[in-house]
Motif scaffolding. Structure first.
Motif, PDB file in Angstrom:
ATOM      1  N   ARG A  43      -9.494 -45.842  -6.013  1.00 54.55           N
ATOM      2  CA  ARG A  43     -10.034 -44.480  -5.860  1.00 54.55           C
ATOM      3  C   ARG A  43      -9.484 -43.547  -6.940  1.00 54.55           C
ATOM      4  O   ARG A  43     -10.198 -42.683  -7.441  1.00 54.55           O
ATOM      5  N   GLN A  44      -8.210 -43.728  -7.302  1.00 56.36           N
ATOM      6  CA  GLN A  44      -7.626 -42.894  -8.345  1.00 56.36           C
ATOM      7  C   GLN A  44      -8.297 -43.179  -9.691  1.00 56.36           C
ATOM      8  O   GLN A  44      -8.587 -42.260 -10.459  1.00 56.36           O
ATOM      9  N   ALA A  45      -8.568 -44.442  -9.974  1.00 55.88           N
ATOM     10  CA  ALA A  45      -9.258 -44.813 -11.215  1.00 55.88           C
ATOM     11  C   ALA A  45     -10.668 -44.239 -11.237  1.00 55.88           C
ATOM     12  O   ALA A  45     -11.133 -43.739 -12.267  1.00 55.88           O
ATOM     13  N   GLU A  46     -11.363 -44.298 -10.110  1.00 57.28           N
ATOM     14  CA  GLU A  46     -12.712 -43.722 -10.033  1.00 57.28           C
ATOM     15  C   GLU A  46     -12.680 -42.231 -10.336  1.00 57.28           C
ATOM     16  O   GLU A  46     -13.546 -41.708 -11.045  1.00 57.28           O
ATOM     17  N   LYS A  47     -11.684 -41.528  -9.809  1.00 57.67           N
ATOM     18  CA  LYS A  47     -11.557 -40.090 -10.067  1.00 57.67           C
ATOM     19  C   LYS A  47     -11.242 -39.830 -11.535  1.00 57.67           C
ATOM     20  O   LYS A  47     -11.782 -38.904 -12.146  1.00 57.67           O
ATOM     21  N   ALA A  48     -10.388 -40.663 -12.138  1.00 58.17           N
ATOM     22  CA  ALA A  48     -10.061 -40.507 -13.558  1.00 58.17           C
ATOM     23  C   ALA A  48     -11.311 -40.695 -14.411  1.00 58.17           C
ATOM     24  O   ALA A  48     -11.549 -39.926 -15.351  1.00 58.17           O
ATOM     25  N   PHE A  49     -12.134 -41.693 -14.093  1.00 53.94           N
ATOM     26  CA  PHE A  49     -13.366 -41.896 -14.858  1.00 53.94           C
ATOM     27  C   PHE A  49     -14.384 -40.785 -14.593  1.00 53.94           C
ATOM     28  O   PHE A  49     -15.145 -40.407 -15.481  1.00 53.94           O
ATOM     29  N   SER A  50     -14.373 -40.238 -13.398  1.00 51.01           N
ATOM     30  CA  SER A  50     -15.225 -39.088 -13.104  1.00 51.01           C
ATOM     31  C   SER A  50     -14.792 -37.891 -13.957  1.00 51.01           C
ATOM     32  O   SER A  50     -15.626 -37.172 -14.528  1.00 51.01           O
ATOM     33  N   ASN A  51     -13.475 -37.685 -14.071  1.00 51.42           N
ATOM     34  CA  ASN A  51     -12.953 -36.606 -14.910  1.00 51.42           C
ATOM     35  C   ASN A  51     -13.298 -36.847 -16.380  1.00 51.42           C
ATOM     36  O   ASN A  51     -13.674 -35.922 -17.097  1.00 51.42           O
ATOM     37  N   LEU A  52     -13.184 -38.096 -16.821  1.00 49.04           N
ATOM     38  CA  LEU A  52     -13.534 -38.440 -18.198  1.00 49.04           C
ATOM     39  C   LEU A  52     -15.003 -38.154 -18.461  1.00 49.04           C
ATOM     40  O   LEU A  52     -15.366 -37.559 -19.476  1.00 49.04           O
ATOM     41  N   SER A  53     -15.857 -38.545 -17.548  1.00 47.60           N
ATOM     42  CA  SER A  53     -17.292 -38.303 -17.686  1.00 47.60           C
ATOM     43  C   SER A  53     -17.579 -36.810 -17.809  1.00 47.60           C
ATOM     44  O   SER A  53     -18.394 -36.387 -18.629  1.00 47.60           O
TER      45      SER A  53
END
Length: 83
Positions: A43-53
């Motif tokens: 979930r933390q990785a998903e949020k990081a990629f969401s922030n990157l996007s």
């Protein structure tokens, strides 16, 4: 980007130079700079990629464009998750 959770650290989420966008490291934080999902790597990785996007889109780019990615992991076991 507003709100910018990196302001408190004197960091920029991205810098545009000519037609290149340089993006700082992204983490699993919310807009207030609070770390989310402390013990949940996925979930933390998903949020990081969401922030990157979000940063890429604000720089007129996207995750579908070519770019280099570097990962810093605190546990080797999490490598299997992103592999």
């Amino acid at each position: 980007m507003y709100p910018d959770s990196y302001t408190a650290f004197n960091l920029s989420q991205g810098i545009m130079v000519d037609d290149l966008l340089f993006v700082s490291g992204q983490t699993g934080v919310n807009e207030r700079g609070e770390l989310l999902y402390k013990d949940e790597f996925q979930r933390q990785a998903e949020k990081a990629f969401s922030n990157l996007s979000r940063v890429l889109e604000n720089g007129n780019s996207s995750c579908w464009r070519n770019f280099k990615k570097y990962f810093c992991l605190s546990k080797v076991i999490t490598f299997l998750t992103i592999k």
